[in-house]
Design an enzyme around this catalytic site. Structure first.
Site, short mmCIF file in Angstrom:
data_model
loop_
_atom_site.label_atom_id
_atom_site.label_comp_id
_atom_site.label_asym_id
_atom_site.label_seq_id
_atom_site.Cartn_x
_atom_site.Cartn_y
_atom_site.Cartn_z
N GLY A 78 -1.87 2.23 0.34
CA GLY A 78 -1.80 3.36 1.25
C GLY A 78 -0.41 3.53 1.83
O GLY A 78 -0.12 4.52 2.49
N CYS A 79 0.45 2.57 1.58
CA CYS A 79 1.83 2.65 2.06
C CYS A 79 2.68 3.34 1.01
O CYS A 79 2.51 3.14 -0.19
CB CYS A 79 2.39 1.25 2.32
SG CYS A 79 1.58 0.39 3.67
N GLN A 80 3.60 4.15 1.48
CA GLN A 80 4.55 4.83 0.62
C GLN A 80 5.48 3.81 -0.04
O GLN A 80 5.86 3.96 -1.19
CB GLN A 80 5.33 5.82 1.49
CG GLN A 80 6.48 6.53 0.87
CD GLN A 80 7.11 7.49 1.87
OE1 GLN A 80 6.48 7.97 2.79
NE2 GLN A 80 8.37 7.78 1.68
N SER A 81 5.80 2.77 0.70
CA SER A 81 6.67 1.69 0.21
C SER A 81 5.80 0.53 -0.23
O SER A 81 4.61 0.49 0.04
CB SER A 81 7.58 1.22 1.34
OG SER A 81 8.28 2.30 1.90
#
Length: 170
Positions: A78-81
């Site tokens: 769910g994290c962009q990174s």
């Protein structure tokens, strides 16, 4: 507390077992400022550009997660990174370690460590995360993608805290 112009003292970057989460945020031997120190620094700095730079500096001083802990199981989705997080219970308290490939996200990890690391599972579940983020202005300045990633990290911490609490009752 560090002076407004200098980041907190550098931490052990070895990723040794004693580095991540071993010292309470804000203690002299911790790379993580306390939540109160973060709030004071944000208030002193005033504008988001300086606050963001400060977060990046704090994130750069965090201990690094050992390579063997960077697995698909520890990855926060769910994290962009890319973000990896371990949450353990030690002596009835949460012991959290995390690392990202993005500098600003490492700063956000420092906020989460200041908020949750060293707390009992029950205390972690009682934290008003929205108030913490609001008090730092993160609710106003983060992109929706960063907010989503932050929510994913909080969900991981709270999920583990709930599991530890249940195991402690059994």
């Amino acid at each position: 507390m560090s002076s407004p112009t200098s980041p907190p003292a550098a931490a052990d970057r070895s990723g040794s077992a004693s580095a991540p989460g071993a010292h309470a945020p804000g203690s002299p031997d911790s790379a993580v400022p306390s939540l109160e120190e973060l709030r004071e620094e944000f208030e002193f700095l005033g504008n988001w550009e300086d606050q963001c730079e400060f977060l990046i500096d704090v994130g750069m001083d965090l201990p690094r997660l050992p390579e063997e802990d960077k697995t698909e199981d520890t990855r926060v989705h769910g994290c962009q990174s890319l973000v990896w997080m371990t949450v353990h219970e030690r002596d009835g308290r949460l012991n959290i370690a995390a690392e990202s490939d993005a500098m600003i996200v490492n700063g956000l990890i420092a906020v989460l460590l200041a908020t949750f690391d060293g707390k009992t599972p029950a205390e972690a579940l009682d934290v008003d995360v929205e108030e913490v983020f609001s008090s730092l202005g993160l609710d106003e300045h983060l992109s929706s993608a960063r907010k989503s990633g932050l929510a994913g990290m909080v969900q991981r911490i709270r999920g583990e805290a709930a599991r530890f609490r249940v195991e402690g009752e059994g």
